[in-house]
Design an enzyme around this catalytic site. Structure first.
Site, PDB file in Angstrom:
ATOM      1  N   LYS A 263      -1.950 -24.396  11.429  1.00 35.50           N
ATOM      2  CA  LYS A 263      -0.865 -23.738  12.150  1.00 35.50           C
ATOM      3  C   LYS A 263      -0.767 -24.304  13.562  1.00 35.50           C
ATOM      4  CE  LYS A 263      -1.368 -19.102  10.045  1.00 35.50           C
ATOM      5  NZ  LYS A 263      -0.035 -18.913   9.451  1.00 35.50           N
ATOM      6  N   ARG A 337      -2.836 -15.373  -0.928  1.00 38.68           N
ATOM      7  CA  ARG A 337      -2.607 -15.189  -2.364  1.00 38.68           C
ATOM      8  C   ARG A 337      -3.742 -15.807  -3.185  1.00 38.68           C
ATOM      9  NH1 ARG A 337       3.119 -18.007  -1.745  1.00 38.68           N
ATOM     10  NH2 ARG A 337       2.754 -16.998   0.267  1.00 38.68           N
TER      11      ARG A 337
HETATM   12  N1  BES Z   1      -1.397 -14.887   7.461  1.00 38.81           N
HETATM   13  C1  BES Z   1      -0.200 -15.594   7.258  1.00 38.81           C
HETATM   14  C2  BES Z   1       1.058 -14.712   7.307  1.00 38.81           C
HETATM   15  C3  BES Z   1       1.362 -14.017   8.605  1.00 38.81           C
HETATM   16  C4  BES Z   1       2.302 -14.543   9.488  1.00 38.81           C
HETATM   17  C5  BES Z   1       0.777 -12.797   8.901  1.00 38.81           C
HETATM   18  C6  BES Z   1       2.608 -13.874  10.656  1.00 38.81           C
HETATM   19  C7  BES Z   1       1.095 -12.126  10.092  1.00 38.81           C
HETATM   20  C8  BES Z   1       2.009 -12.669  10.959  1.00 38.81           C
HETATM   21  C9  BES Z   1      -0.242 -16.270   5.896  1.00 38.81           C
HETATM   22  O1  BES Z   1      -1.495 -16.656   5.445  1.00 38.81           O
HETATM   23  C10 BES Z   1       0.587 -17.508   6.004  1.00 38.81           C
HETATM   24  O2  BES Z   1       0.229 -18.372   6.734  1.00 38.81           O
HETATM   25  N2  BES Z   1       1.672 -17.554   5.222  1.00 38.81           N
HETATM   26  C11 BES Z   1       2.523 -18.689   5.203  1.00 38.81           C
HETATM   27  C12 BES Z   1       2.929 -18.908   3.771  1.00 38.81           C
HETATM   28  C13 BES Z   1       3.635 -20.209   3.518  1.00 38.81           C
HETATM   29  C14 BES Z   1       2.722 -21.379   3.808  1.00 38.81           C
HETATM   30  C15 BES Z   1       4.109 -20.212   2.097  1.00 38.81           C
HETATM   31  C16 BES Z   1       3.730 -18.402   6.096  1.00 38.81           C
HETATM   32  O3  BES Z   1       4.137 -17.256   6.187  1.00 38.81           O
HETATM   33  O4  BES Z   1       4.206 -19.341   6.715  1.00 38.81           O
HETATM   34 MN    MN Z   2      -2.040 -18.555   6.137  1.00 42.02          MN
END
Ligand code: BES
Ligand code: MN
Ligand code: ZN
Length: 483
Positions: A263, A337
């Site tokens: 990220k 997931r």
């Molecule tokens: N933990 C994050 C989601 C999240 C984002 C929680 C903002 C709280 C606040 C999750 O693991 C994630 O990174 N999801 C990705 C999924 C994508 C790669 C399909 C996302 O939301 O970008």
């Molecule tokens: Mn994530």
């Protein structure tokens, strides 16, 4: 309790003393916007209303120092809005806003005149929401929990539930606010064991070799990029021997860097919150056990750290989950997931009623904003029951579609499914569709709490940081279970 968590020590009581004679540092009194005021200092309230200094709109606060005619040192008039619109959420927020106002310095006793005994739970738990903040860990704290909270005009029968939900809310928020250097899979598992021992539910912790022996290849793949090993904590509370079991599964990513799909800083900065689902399951189970509710709860906490390294899961890797299904990893940031897949398989082997709690997707925030969780289900009856429980708790969720037209979101060329939707659209539903592959025939609800779990900034009724979302909802789910 691991020492990194602040323990909740505020004593909560009810009292039937006349409001004017209560000895307290603060006496908070609610004022309805659409009703005449009949409480203490009624003349003063009449003057304040006439001059427009008190309208009693929701969350308005008017402090009065050294008031005449009451024993308390300070009075706080709390706007409740219209009684016609009052519900658990509005009273919870009003009490929380009042508590935030008066917890900026240390005081002994805070008394709150509950405006209607029916709102005892809302006010009691709301006050505790407001006396806790992230700044509580500063060398010079910015928020101080009072020694004692006294609920006046209250329904005394609600006191045990106020205490249990308050303590649970506190625990969930402490866990979410704890920095990832202190809270990682092993220390989270210790916190779970401590809570179980103190309250009376069993906690079994699996280490990485047991997790491997249990064929949880998808969960372990996420964990292997970190030097900190995974844990699976299994909570069991039996309040109805031989009866049906409410299965609660929580995402416990103690830090989500994204892994090799790293990220950017802006997206990573709050990712200590990525274990809020597991925190809700632990705290909710604690409350149910403390209240000795006549239900059975199985809680499963999937605890990992998602890190990039030479041993991290790679893009293109294919994993095999506990139920034998294969997963193509196309983005290591869709890790929630992957860990829930194995945790859900395990839970579904033991009960056919499941709810999972997960800060799963940013897409859910895009869809519903910060206040509302996304609800996805494979069974409309079970989904509606859970939705109703969330609403009774004063929390918010909204149902997203899950019909077969979304199946393509997780189609893989090389494995049974892929872990990302591929495109930008329908990201929250793609997460739900993926998880559904691991629940077998169980009735299942997925709550994507990515929005409500963590507040970036403060509002009148809530400090920044962990919110304790879904703790109150789990108590309502348990109370409604089997009913
Ligand atoms: N933990 C994050 C989601 C999240 C984002 C929680 C903002 C709280 C606040 C999750 O693991 C994630 O990174 N999801 C990705 C999924 C994508 C790669 C399909 C996302 O939301 O970008
Ligand atoms: Mn994530
Ligand atoms: Zn995550």
């Amino acid at each position: 309790m691991p020492t990194m968590l602040n323990t909740f020590t505020t004593q909560i009581d009810v009292s039937s003393e006349p409001l004017a004679s209560v000895q307290a540092d603060w006496l908070a009194v609610g004022v309805w916007a659409d009703e005449p005021y009949t409480g203490p200092a009624a003349d003063l309230v009449a003057r304040l209303r006439e001059s427009g200094d008190l309208t009693a709109k929701h969350l308005e606060l008017v402090p009065v120092l050294n008031p005449v005619g009451v024993a308390a040192k300070r009075l706080l008039f709390v706007g409740l809005g219209n009684r016609a619109d009052a519900k658990r959420a509005t009273l919870h927020e009003a009490a929380s806003a009042a508590a935030r106002h008066i917890s900026g310095k240390k005081v002994g006793t805070v008394a709150f005149a509950v405006p209607d005994p029916a709102f005892t739970l809302a006010v009691g738990v709301g006050l505790v929401q407001g006396i806790q903040g992230p700044g509580i860990r500063k060398t010079t704290p910015t928020r101080f929990a009072p020694d004692r909270i006294v609920l006046l005009n209250a329904n005394a029968a609600d006191l045990p539930r106020v205490r249990a939900e308050a303590r649970a809310l506190w625990l969930a928020r402490e866990l979410v606010n704890a920095p990832p250097c202190d809270l990682y899979p092993e220390s989270f598992a210790v916190a779970a064991s401590d809570a179980g021992r103190a309250t009376g539910f069993s906690v079994e912790v699996w280490d990485e070799s047991r997790i491997a022996a249990e064929r949880m290849g998808s969960l372990l793949a996420v964990a292997k990029g970190s030097t900190r090993p995974a844990r699976l904590a299994i909570l069991r509370y039996t309040g109805n021997p031989g009866g049906p079991v409410l299965g609660l599964v929580g995402k416990g990513v103690t830090f989500d860097s994204g892994g090799l799909s790293l990220k950017p800083t802006d997206g990573m900065v709050d990712m200590k919150c990525d274990m809020a689902g597991a925190a809700a399951v632990l705290a909710g189970t604690q409350a149910v056990a403390e209240l000795k509710l006549p239900v059975n709860v199985l809680g499963v906490l999937a605890l990992v750290e998602n890190m990039p390294s030479g041993t991290a899961v790679m893009l293109g890797d294919v994993l095999t989950a506990r139920n034998g299904k294969t997963i193509e990893v196309l983005n290591t940031d869709a890790e929630g997931r992957l860990i829930l897949a194995d945790a859900l398989c395990f839970a579904a082997e033991q009960t056919d009623r499941l709810v999972d709690f997960a800060t799963l997707t940013g897409a859910c925030l895009i869809a519903l904003g910060t206040e509302t969780s996304g609800l996805m289900t494979n069974d409309d009856g079970w989904g509606d029951a859970i939705l109703a429980a969330v609403g009774r708790a004063g929390e918010r969720a909204w149902k997203l579609p899950m019909d077969a037209s979304y199946d393509g979101l997780i189609k893989s060329k090389v494995a049974d499914m892929r872990n990302t939707g591929g495109g930008r659209w329908g990201g929250a539903i793609a997460g739900g569709k993926f998880l559904q592959q691991f629940v077998g025939t169980a009735k299942w609800v997925h709550l994507d709490i990515a929005g409500p779990a963590f507040a970036e900034g403060e509002t009148a009724a809530l400090d920044a940081g962990g919110t304790g979302c879904m703790v109150r909802a789990i108590v309502e789910m348990a109370k409604g279970f089997g009913a």
